[in-house]
Design a protein around this motif. Sequence first.
Motif, PDB file in Angstrom:
ATOM      1  N   PRO A 185      47.299  39.301  33.001  1.00 59.49           N
ATOM      2  CA  PRO A 185      46.446  38.246  33.571  1.00 59.49           C
ATOM      3  C   PRO A 185      45.799  37.380  32.497  1.00 59.49           C
ATOM      4  O   PRO A 185      45.236  37.897  31.517  1.00 59.49           O
ATOM      5  N   GLY A 207      42.983  35.018  30.894  1.00 60.08           N
ATOM      6  CA  GLY A 207      41.534  34.897  30.963  1.00 60.08           C
ATOM      7  C   GLY A 207      40.799  36.176  31.269  1.00 60.08           C
ATOM      8  O   GLY A 207      39.605  36.138  31.574  1.00 60.08           O
ATOM      9  N   PHE A 208      41.463  37.333  31.157  1.00 60.24           N
ATOM     10  CA  PHE A 208      40.789  38.593  31.511  1.00 60.24           C
ATOM     11  C   PHE A 208      39.618  38.875  30.578  1.00 60.24           C
ATOM     12  O   PHE A 208      38.721  39.661  30.908  1.00 60.24           O
ATOM     13  N   SER A 234      33.842  35.384  33.461  1.00 60.42           N
ATOM     14  CA  SER A 234      34.094  34.840  34.795  1.00 60.42           C
ATOM     15  C   SER A 234      35.279  35.480  35.498  1.00 60.42           C
ATOM     16  O   SER A 234      35.475  35.281  36.703  1.00 60.42           O
ATOM     17  N   PHE A 235      36.066  36.254  34.758  1.00 62.93           N
ATOM     18  CA  PHE A 235      37.251  36.882  35.351  1.00 62.93           C
ATOM     19  C   PHE A 235      36.820  37.974  36.331  1.00 62.93           C
ATOM     20  O   PHE A 235      35.922  38.776  36.035  1.00 62.93           O
ATOM     21  N   ASP A 236      37.462  38.013  37.490  1.00 59.62           N
ATOM     22  CA  ASP A 236      37.129  38.993  38.522  1.00 59.62           C
ATOM     23  C   ASP A 236      38.003  40.229  38.357  1.00 59.62           C
ATOM     24  O   ASP A 236      39.191  40.213  38.668  1.00 59.62           O
ATOM     25  N   ARG A 295      38.422  46.424  29.782  1.00 54.27           N
ATOM     26  CA  ARG A 295      37.133  45.708  29.798  1.00 54.27           C
ATOM     27  C   ARG A 295      35.999  46.729  29.924  1.00 54.27           C
ATOM     28  O   ARG A 295      36.102  47.690  30.685  1.00 54.27           O
TER      29      ARG A 295
END
Length: 911
Positions: free
Chosen positions: A45, A47-48, A52-54, A101
């Motif tokens: 994915p 922008g992980f 702002s990443f969900d 994360r």
Amino acid sequence: MSYLDDVSPGHGALPPRAAFTSDARSLCLDGDWQFHLSPSPADAPAGFELDSFDATDWPTLPVPSNWQMHGHGQPAYTNHLYPFPVDPPYVPSDNPTGDYRVEFSVPWDGPTVLRFEGIDSCGRVWLNGVELGVTRGSRLPVEFDVTGVLKARNLLAVRVHQWSSGSYLEDQDMWWLSGIFRSVTVLERPVGGVPDFFLRASYDHVAGTGRVEVETDANAVLSIPELGIDAPVGQPIDVGLVEPWTAETPRLYDGVLATDTERVPVRIGFRTVSIEDGLLKVNGRRILLKGVNRHEHHPDLGRAVPYVLAREDVLLMKRHNINAVRTSHYPPDPRFLDLCDELGLWVVDECDLETHGFTEVGWERNPSDDPQWTSAYLDRMSRMVERDKNHPSVILWSLGNESHTGRNLAEMASWTRQRDDTRPVHYEGDYDCAYVDVYSRMYMTHAEVEEIGQAQGMPFILCEYAHAMGNGPGGLLEYRDLFEKYPRCQGGFVWEWIDHGIRQQDANGREFFAYGGDFGELIHDGSFVIDGLVFPDRTPSPGLVEYAKVIEPVRIDGRRVTNHYDFRTLAHLDFDWILEEDGQERAAGTLDLPTVHPGQSTDLPFPELPATAKESWLTIRAHTREDTPWAAKGHVVAWGQVNVTPRPATTTRPARPFDHTPGTLLGIPVEEPRLDLWRAPTENDRPENERAWRDAGLHRLQHRVVSDETTGMSRVVRTRVAPPARAQGMAVTYTWTASDAAVHLNVTIEPEGEWPVLPRLGLRMALPGGYDQVEWFGLGPNEAYADSRTSARVGRFRKSVDDLQTPYVFPQENGNRADTRWLELTDNGTGLRIEGAFDFTARRWTTEDLDKAAHTHELEPGHWIHLNLDIAQNGLGSASCGPGVLPKYQLHARKTAIELTFRQVTPALPG
């Protein structure tokens, strides 16, 4: 070019430095992180790394861990084959990619670094959306400066790829496992603190004094309260008389390296490593390395080995007389070296480097001689040396393993000598010894070792030998004798410490340990990953028990004792003795020894012993006098035996008419004894012997009765035993007689034609499964074979049939008990006694079942106890990766005989 294919070490990292703790604040980030696995970088994915990443639907994964051990993808094992095309530096597009994360906050402001102890194989790191850099070198630390990036609340994101250019340098005969598998820490770095330091603590063995020199950019003071030292660093500090550090006496002095803003605790071991007169010496004395190679492995956690189990590894090694470890083939978790300092092990610290798979292409394009890889090689070496330079246990730096040779390895050696001139450099692949300080080879035969020992030159070390795969290794005693005979031959490291089995369950919930191929790998090396002295759950194997006996630091030979320690006397040991007649204790006592220095011998001061009529043995033990950090008081370090009264000759008894009921023996249902030549091949049989045995048909013998005659006093059965499709055979005559409620069997065996070396030569029979309690007088309590029996002693032993089995991960011949005088198999006190001179195995499954099974859980207990009574078995050797069985332990077909007496066993009367 993608960063995955870049041959550089990466970018963004701080210069490497020593691993140490201090009073500066730190935050461990170990725990559950959010995790997502993609099949390739292209599918990962975008922008992980951004806040702002969900990622709310992402599962969690523990850090440290390998993601394959937690249900994300599958483990895969190869010994040296790359599981991708050999096209350096490129790796497949299908490249599993794990995104991590975690959020955290730190309670301080100011200079801060982020430290990863290990990421396999390539990590790209962001903090708060800012890229910090890329790292390769899986089993090496990396630090990033995060001072200007930290916020009150922080998001750390790491993208980890299974494959990268670094994978070409990490082909290290183990499971391919990925992820953040060692700890992650945020570290405060105080202004004016200790950025790094190199503490050299030397020992003058002539004067008995120590000297400390600290190299650091800090304005620091070193204090060692026990030695009355409190002095600024920058110049050598003479500390006077000290107790030196050795693996036998790991004396550490606690100290503190301090600035105005930081205090760093240090543990100082005074020792000097040198090469003099062609010998590797510590503190002026030749040392003998009684070592093992150690991979980091856990059957449930992969390479994320908890500290408590790393400590257990060291304790087990110490309890089994091991004094050295080669960290194959990468630097271990740094806490392991702390344990080696504390508990006492010599360490060969090995770089995270192996390019073994290039053998498949004739070493073409091997990175070791390609200048574009030089920076990666030097980076790996410098990160290890800088991290581990303050450990007294580390006495040799190793450049890596099985990477052929070339300019990059020579550059590593040159850099290492310039950085640290207190330790020699090791690398087995430098056959010409152009850039190493010790001559090192692997899996050399005994004859080759002797030839080297007779020549002059560098110290010689077997960095790998005695391949501990399955049942074995054999021939350890002969290696030890060579190490002691030739000073230049300074021991070696058994391959290896632990079986790399991965715990699994079948559909019925039965547990077993998986090896290569069990996870559907297209390319794998099968059970070659199961080659340790301890089983996957860290249970010692018979091989470890044998090794412990062979390398005992105290040799009790007859009534004489020799001190084989390198440094210490025997004052820390107590000696006792026990006299046993027919396995029963008759007398016992203790012995008072004079001071025995290393290399010295003395006679044992025995009292007058009571007279005995039956076979009697005196057992002498040396055990720890006090509790030690690695064993409790009374731990047996060494033992020996003396035959006091020989075995009496067999008494001839009057015969009576032979009355035989087919299918029974003394009223017990049995399958009658008949010749057997087959054993389920061991892992060490498979490379050399198994094919010859199967080609000769030894696994499918057929029995033809030539005649069967009963003449009053005896029954004589003449047979010919032969394999199908072959002309050779064995003429076997069974002569049964009876006397005094006993049945006697004499079996003569005469070979016809040509035979290969035999697996076994003896008899096979069976009796009902209830007769599963076993008592015997002979060698025990553990299994023993022709070339692996040093650890077995003469005595009387009891076990169940189930406990006689050795659960090798790959089923094979096991559990042989040697030199048996008598054997009883009973059911509630009733059963069968067998007397004679034989080896035996007893199992709930047939040899054929054992041969057919690929894992232990496939062995299904049957309704019979299958019993082998052998004249002999072939030795074990270590041909799975090394020399085969020495000629004197090979079993050749010959005219021979075995005599057995069978008696009933009845329960003892009460009172």
